[in-house]
Design a protein around this motif. Sequence first.
Motif, short mmCIF file in Angstrom:
data_model
loop_
_atom_site.label_atom_id
_atom_site.label_comp_id
_atom_site.label_asym_id
_atom_site.label_seq_id
_atom_site.Cartn_x
_atom_site.Cartn_y
_atom_site.Cartn_z
N PRO A 274 0.83 -1.21 0.00
CA PRO A 274 0.00 0.00 0.00
C PRO A 274 0.86 1.26 0.00
CG PRO A 274 0.02 -1.02 2.18
CD PRO A 274 0.71 -1.97 1.27
N PRO A 275 0.30 2.38 -0.42
CA PRO A 275 1.04 3.64 -0.40
C PRO A 275 1.54 3.96 1.01
CG PRO A 275 -0.99 3.88 -1.67
CD PRO A 275 -1.06 2.54 -1.00
N GLY A 276 2.73 4.52 1.08
CA GLY A 276 3.29 4.88 2.38
C GLY A 276 4.01 3.76 3.08
N THR A 277 4.14 2.60 2.43
CA THR A 277 4.86 1.48 3.03
C THR A 277 6.32 1.87 3.29
OG1 THR A 277 3.46 -0.17 1.97
CG2 THR A 277 5.63 -0.89 2.67
N THR A 278 6.79 1.56 4.47
CA THR A 278 8.19 1.86 4.82
C THR A 278 9.04 0.61 4.62
OG1 THR A 278 7.77 1.33 7.14
CG2 THR A 278 7.56 3.65 6.47
N PRO A 279 10.31 0.80 4.27
CA PRO A 279 11.19 -0.36 4.03
C PRO A 279 11.38 -1.22 5.28
CG PRO A 279 12.14 1.64 3.12
CD PRO A 279 10.99 2.07 3.96
N ARG A 280 11.41 -2.52 5.08
CA ARG A 280 11.71 -3.46 6.15
C ARG A 280 13.20 -3.77 6.23
NH1 ARG A 280 8.04 -6.42 8.88
NH2 ARG A 280 5.84 -6.06 8.41
N VAL A 281 13.90 -3.57 5.12
CA VAL A 281 15.32 -3.87 5.04
C VAL A 281 16.05 -2.62 4.54
CG1 VAL A 281 17.07 -5.22 3.82
CG2 VAL A 281 14.98 -6.34 4.65
N HIS A 282 17.14 -2.29 5.21
CA HIS A 282 17.97 -1.16 4.80
C HIS A 282 19.37 -1.69 4.49
CE1 HIS A 282 15.27 2.20 6.29
NE2 HIS A 282 14.71 1.12 6.81
N LEU A 283 19.85 -1.43 3.27
CA LEU A 283 21.17 -1.90 2.86
C LEU A 283 22.04 -0.72 2.45
CD1 LEU A 283 20.17 -4.99 0.67
CD2 LEU A 283 20.91 -5.00 3.06
N LEU A 284 23.32 -0.84 2.74
CA LEU A 284 24.30 0.16 2.35
C LEU A 284 25.08 -0.37 1.15
CD1 LEU A 284 25.94 2.80 2.94
CD2 LEU A 284 27.46 1.37 4.31
N TYR A 285 25.06 0.38 0.07
CA TYR A 285 25.79 -0.02 -1.13
C TYR A 285 27.09 0.76 -1.25
CZ TYR A 285 27.14 -0.61 -6.00
OH TYR A 285 27.86 -0.87 -7.14
N ARG A 286 28.18 0.03 -1.33
CA ARG A 286 29.45 0.59 -1.76
C ARG A 286 29.80 -0.09 -3.07
NH1 ARG A 286 33.41 -0.34 3.18
NH2 ARG A 286 31.95 -1.99 3.80
N PRO A 287 30.54 0.56 -3.98
CA PRO A 287 30.75 -0.04 -5.30
C PRO A 287 31.08 -1.53 -5.23
CG PRO A 287 31.70 2.14 -5.25
CD PRO A 287 31.21 1.86 -3.85
N GLY A 288 30.15 -2.36 -5.74
CA GLY A 288 30.35 -3.79 -5.78
C GLY A 288 30.02 -4.54 -4.51
N HIS A 289 29.43 -3.86 -3.52
CA HIS A 289 29.20 -4.55 -2.24
C HIS A 289 28.01 -3.96 -1.48
CE1 HIS A 289 30.22 -7.02 1.19
NE2 HIS A 289 30.14 -5.97 1.96
#
Length: 296
Positions: A274-289
């Motif tokens: 539904p609209p307004g859904t918040t992320p359950r998973v937060h990931l940090l991207y560094r080049p290639g990882h």
Amino acid sequence: MNEGEGDAAIPPIEAGPAPPPAAPERPSDEDILAQQNLLRAEQAQRSEYVGNEEPLSALKEEYINGNQNFVSKIQKLEATYKAFRRTRGDGNCFYRGLVFAYLEGLLLNQDMAECERFTSVVQSWKGRLVEGGFQELVFEDAMELLLDQVKAVRKPQSDFGHEGLLINMRDDMVSNMIVMFLRLVTSCEVQLHEDRFFPFILGMYDEPPATVELFCQRYVEPMGEESDHLHIVAVAEALQIPVRVVYLDSSGAPSGGGSGLEVTTHDFVPDSCPPGTTPRVHLLYRPGHYDILYPR
């Protein structure tokens, strides 16, 4: 003729300058790539599949004498994120980070409704994978291992806690089989929605594979193949898990006052949410990882 009279001394032949030493043969691009992959594999073997939670200051220390844009971005991240968790850089870091962060959230929040929803979604993939040409024998045990982690969260008075999840996701067999299952689900999702994903493939490679099926066989299903935008979209849709990726790279516009670059984030929210859904998973991207982030 006197002895030796006809044997005039022959002047020694002077040797010319020695030829310069041959330049060492330049290694081929394939040799260089093989060496880089070997070094990367050796480094990966020295780290856990999933590391311990660390403060963002530990990440900042890695760049304090180098990339100041990264330092500036990490300082900004500290306002919204309290910590991060490293994943092994073996090409499977996205899937491993995704599933660990998701299961950890279920465990810490004791979200029984989400456990039931996720279990139902995973079970529904059994039939779709078979219809997509994947043999049940290949993925059934891996699917059950994933569901076992969810069952442990749901079981009343279970002694399965944070340490239990860490042990399982650091185990070669458990961790890699779950990653393999997620790769097959991603592949099947891409092939089931070929019209949606083929334009991504055309834009990603100078010589794109001729078909979506060939793309999946080469870049999605094999263990160790790195993941990008397409993989994230597909698995988020397949499992209906909203994901936020924070990009620690050189992208973004300068922030006000010229104090470095703004942090770029992208939310991958499934169409079914539904609209307004918040992320359950937060990931940090560094080049290639990819590593895991923990919001404040």
